[in-house]
Design a protein around this motif. Structure first.
Motif, PDB file in Angstrom:
ATOM      1  N   ARG A 155       0.792  -1.210   0.000  1.00 25.80           N
ATOM      2  CA  ARG A 155       0.000   0.000   0.000  1.00 25.80           C
ATOM      3  C   ARG A 155       0.831   1.270   0.000  1.00 25.80           C
ATOM      4  NH1 ARG A 155      -2.632  -0.829   4.896  1.00 25.80           N
ATOM      5  NH2 ARG A 155      -3.682   1.149   4.648  1.00 25.80           N
ATOM      6  N   THR A 156       2.131   1.154   0.089  1.00 22.89           N
ATOM      7  CA  THR A 156       2.975   2.337  -0.085  1.00 22.89           C
ATOM      8  C   THR A 156       2.843   2.783  -1.528  1.00 22.89           C
ATOM      9  OG1 THR A 156       4.532   1.636   1.616  1.00 22.89           O
ATOM     10  CG2 THR A 156       5.359   3.185  -0.022  1.00 22.89           C
ATOM     11  N   THR A 157       2.699   4.090  -1.725  1.00 22.32           N
ATOM     12  CA  THR A 157       2.529   4.611  -3.084  1.00 22.32           C
ATOM     13  C   THR A 157       3.674   5.545  -3.446  1.00 22.32           C
ATOM     14  OG1 THR A 157       1.198   6.491  -2.328  1.00 22.32           O
ATOM     15  CG2 THR A 157       0.016   4.481  -2.983  1.00 22.32           C
ATOM     16  N   ALA A 158       3.927   5.627  -4.748  1.00 20.25           N
ATOM     17  CA  ALA A 158       4.882   6.593  -5.300  1.00 20.25           C
ATOM     18  C   ALA A 158       4.127   7.385  -6.362  1.00 20.25           C
ATOM     19  CB  ALA A 158       6.077   5.881  -5.900  1.00 20.25           C
ATOM     20  N   GLN A 159       3.851   8.653  -6.067  1.00 19.26           N
ATOM     21  CA  GLN A 159       3.096   9.479  -7.003  1.00 19.26           C
ATOM     22  C   GLN A 159       4.044  10.462  -7.676  1.00 19.26           C
ATOM     23  OE1 GLN A 159      -0.587  10.949  -5.579  1.00 19.26           O
ATOM     24  NE2 GLN A 159      -0.870  12.397  -7.259  1.00 19.26           N
ATOM     25  N   PHE A 160       4.029  10.446  -9.003  1.00 16.78           N
ATOM     26  CA  PHE A 160       4.920  11.325  -9.754  1.00 16.78           C
ATOM     27  C   PHE A 160       4.317  12.716  -9.846  1.00 16.78           C
ATOM     28  CE2 PHE A 160       6.770  13.036 -13.746  1.00 16.78           C
ATOM     29  CZ  PHE A 160       8.086  13.052 -13.320  1.00 16.78           C
ATOM     30  N   GLU A 161       5.083  13.691  -9.392  1.00 18.74           N
ATOM     31  CA  GLU A 161       4.675  15.098  -9.487  1.00 18.74           C
ATOM     32  C   GLU A 161       5.422  15.708 -10.661  1.00 18.74           C
ATOM     33  OE1 GLU A 161       2.350  16.414  -7.706  1.00 18.74           O
ATOM     34  OE2 GLU A 161       2.103  14.861  -6.190  1.00 18.74           O
ATOM     35  N   SER A 162       4.698  15.923 -11.759  1.00 16.73           N
ATOM     36  CA  SER A 162       5.350  16.354 -13.000  1.00 16.73           C
ATOM     37  C   SER A 162       5.977  17.735 -12.890  1.00 16.73           C
ATOM     38  CB  SER A 162       4.366  16.308 -14.167  1.00 16.73           C
ATOM     39  OG  SER A 162       3.237  17.110 -13.875  1.00 16.73           O
ATOM     40  N   LYS A 163       5.380  18.619 -12.121  1.00 17.96           N
ATOM     41  CA  LYS A 163       5.915  19.975 -12.008  1.00 17.96           C
ATOM     42  C   LYS A 163       7.321  19.977 -11.389  1.00 17.96           C
ATOM     43  CE  LYS A 163       4.752  24.559 -10.251  1.00 17.96           C
ATOM     44  NZ  LYS A 163       3.810  25.346  -9.441  1.00 17.96           N
ATOM     45  N   ILE A 169       6.700   9.681  -2.004  1.00 20.78           N
ATOM     46  CA  ILE A 169       6.439   8.382  -1.403  1.00 20.78           C
ATOM     47  C   ILE A 169       5.496   8.576  -0.220  1.00 20.78           C
ATOM     48  CG2 ILE A 169       7.487   6.337  -0.340  1.00 20.78           C
ATOM     49  CD1 ILE A 169       8.442   6.817  -3.196  1.00 20.78           C
ATOM     50  N   HIS A 170       4.445   7.749  -0.158  1.00 17.97           N
ATOM     51  CA  HIS A 170       3.464   7.877   0.923  1.00 17.97           C
ATOM     52  C   HIS A 170       3.131   6.493   1.479  1.00 17.97           C
ATOM     53  CE1 HIS A 170       0.165   9.280   3.333  1.00 17.97           C
ATOM     54  NE2 HIS A 170      -0.692   8.503   2.707  1.00 17.97           N
ATOM     55  N   THR A 171       3.253   6.358   2.790  1.00 20.25           N
ATOM     56  CA  THR A 171       2.845   5.149   3.498  1.00 20.25           C
ATOM     57  C   THR A 171       1.653   5.545   4.367  1.00 20.25           C
ATOM     58  OG1 THR A 171       5.096   4.317   3.492  1.00 20.25           O
ATOM     59  CG2 THR A 171       3.602   3.334   5.073  1.00 20.25           C
ATOM     60  N   PRO A 172       0.442   5.060   4.038  1.00 21.28           N
ATOM     61  CA  PRO A 172      -0.768   5.568   4.678  1.00 21.28           C
ATOM     62  C   PRO A 172      -0.938   5.241   6.162  1.00 21.28           C
ATOM     63  CG  PRO A 172      -1.293   3.730   3.229  1.00 21.28           C
ATOM     64  CD  PRO A 172       0.144   4.063   3.004  1.00 21.28           C
ATOM     65  N   ASP A 173      -0.356   4.143   6.634  1.00 19.32           N
ATOM     66  CA  ASP A 173      -0.512   3.792   8.047  1.00 19.32           C
ATOM     67  C   ASP A 173       0.584   2.800   8.435  1.00 19.32           C
ATOM     68  OD1 ASP A 173      -1.419   1.127   7.278  1.00 19.32           O
ATOM     69  OD2 ASP A 173      -3.339   2.069   6.815  1.00 19.32           O
ATOM     70  N   ALA A 191      18.157   3.364  -0.850  1.00 24.49           N
ATOM     71  CA  ALA A 191      17.180   2.278  -0.803  1.00 24.49           C
ATOM     72  C   ALA A 191      16.438   2.210  -2.119  1.00 24.49           C
ATOM     73  CB  ALA A 191      16.186   2.504   0.337  1.00 24.49           C
ATOM     74  N   SER A 192      16.154   1.010  -2.544  1.00 19.58           N
ATOM     75  CA  SER A 192      15.277   0.785  -3.678  1.00 19.58           C
ATOM     76  C   SER A 192      13.893   0.551  -3.088  1.00 19.58           C
ATOM     77  CB  SER A 192      15.743  -0.438  -4.481  1.00 19.58           C
ATOM     78  OG  SER A 192      14.901  -0.637  -5.588  1.00 19.58           O
ATOM     79  N   VAL A 193      13.034   1.569  -3.199  1.00 20.35           N
ATOM     80  CA  VAL A 193      11.726   1.530  -2.546  1.00 20.35           C
ATOM     81  C   VAL A 193      10.685   0.992  -3.510  1.00 20.35           C
ATOM     82  CG1 VAL A 193       9.944   2.875  -1.360  1.00 20.35           C
ATOM     83  CG2 VAL A 193      12.356   3.494  -1.102  1.00 20.35           C
ATOM     84  N   PHE A 194      10.028  -0.088  -3.107  1.00 21.83           N
ATOM     85  CA  PHE A 194       8.969  -0.680  -3.910  1.00 21.83           C
ATOM     86  C   PHE A 194       7.641  -0.057  -3.483  1.00 21.83           C
ATOM     87  CE2 PHE A 194      12.460  -3.433  -4.426  1.00 21.83           C
ATOM     88  CZ  PHE A 194      12.261  -4.161  -5.586  1.00 21.83           C
ATOM     89  N   ALA A 195       6.889   0.411  -4.483  1.00 20.51           N
ATOM     90  CA  ALA A 195       5.621   1.084  -4.190  1.00 20.51           C
ATOM     91  C   ALA A 195       4.677   0.954  -5.372  1.00 20.51           C
ATOM     92  CB  ALA A 195       5.878   2.556  -3.868  1.00 20.51           C
ATOM     93  N   GLN A 196       3.382   1.190  -5.098  1.00 15.93           N
ATOM     94  CA  GLN A 196       2.406   1.242  -6.176  1.00 15.93           C
ATOM     95  C   GLN A 196       2.582   2.586  -6.887  1.00 15.93           C
ATOM     96  OE1 GLN A 196       0.676  -1.275  -7.011  1.00 15.93           O
ATOM     97  NE2 GLN A 196       0.544  -2.538  -5.184  1.00 15.93           N
ATOM     98  N   LEU A 197       2.787   2.547  -8.203  1.00 17.47           N
ATOM     99  CA  LEU A 197       3.041   3.768  -8.963  1.00 17.47           C
ATOM    100  C   LEU A 197       1.741   4.474  -9.307  1.00 17.47           C
ATOM    101  CD1 LEU A 197       4.984   5.628 -10.502  1.00 17.47           C
ATOM    102  CD2 LEU A 197       4.751   4.088 -12.468  1.00 17.47           C
ATOM    103  N   ILE A 198       1.693   5.752  -9.026  1.00 18.38           N
ATOM    104  CA  ILE A 198       0.548   6.580  -9.384  1.00 18.38           C
ATOM    105  C   ILE A 198       1.047   7.701 -10.287  1.00 18.38           C
ATOM    106  CG2 ILE A 198      -1.259   8.132  -8.542  1.00 18.38           C
ATOM    107  CD1 ILE A 198      -1.186   6.553  -5.917  1.00 18.38           C
ATOM    108  N   THR A 199       0.472   7.793 -11.468  1.00 12.72           N
ATOM    109  CA  THR A 199       0.864   8.866 -12.393  1.00 12.72           C
ATOM    110  C   THR A 199      -0.338   9.723 -12.740  1.00 12.72           C
ATOM    111  OG1 THR A 199       0.475   7.442 -14.304  1.00 12.72           O
ATOM    112  CG2 THR A 199       2.717   7.518 -13.429  1.00 12.72           C
TER     113      THR A 199
END
Length: 199
Positions: A155-163, A169-173, A191-199
């Protein structure tokens, strides 16, 4: 003839075990292993400790040995990539000396190198060189408290901020927190962080 625990069995062989060993492993691999063992037997960094060490002291001694192995460069990166059997011979030879040293080197360097080579791009190549030269050390941040290594459930996410051209990287709980990332707290610089990619 060499003596040792296998001496009796070797004397009973119906074939020349020395020639078989060379045929099976290859002369260059056997020479590599002997070179490694000779260095480990004579290098003061690899001398056996005479006193009992705490767990923390053992970890730092192991890390010191890993840094020395990087300096000795028994199997240069280019050779490891083109002749993987030499890389495996290196692992076996160092492991016969001390598996904690072989495993630590593989966790700090080799796993992250293969991860970057497999998932990285051209801009990551300098990082690979930093790893193989011992200028950087890595760890995997894959496992989560409640999801283990189940990458589909993570459930850790990696959201790309284009700007800003960065990943947030966000870990919700707590259950989604990264855990058991060997070397992270002590020796890893990256660290090589594994996360769900959000674009």
């Amino acid at each position: 003839p060499r003596t040792g625990p296998l001496g009796l069995y070797r004397s009973k062989c119906t074939f020349d075990w020395r020639r078989f060993r060379i045929k099976f492993h290859g002369q260059d691999v056997l020479e590599l292993k002997m070179n490694i063992w000779t260095h480990l037997a004579t290098d003061p960094v690899f001398a056996q400790q005479s006193k009992d060490l705490t767990l923390e002291e053992k970890r730092w001694v192991t890390f010191k040995k890993v840094k020395r192995l990087i300096q000795l460069d028994f199997v240069p990166f280019e050779v490891a990539m083109s002749e993987p059997e030499k890389s495996m011979a290196w692992v076996g030879a160092v492991g016969m000396y001390d598996w904690s040293v072989a495993a630590r080197k593989m966790l700090l360097i080799d796993f992250l190198v293969s991860n970057v080579l497999g998932a990285g791009t051209e801009r990551h190549q300098k990082f690979v060189q930093d790893l193989v030269q011992g200028k950087a050390y890595g760890c995997f941040a894959l496992t989560e408290i409640s999801h283990g290594t189940n990458s589909k459930a993570m459930r850790t996410t990696a959201q790309f901020e284009s700007k800003e051209q960065v990943f947030v990287i966000h870990t919700p709980d707590f259950e989604a927190a990264k855990a058991w990332s060997g070397n992270m707290a002590e020796t890893a610089t990256h660290a090589s962080v594994f996360a769900q990619l959000i674009t």
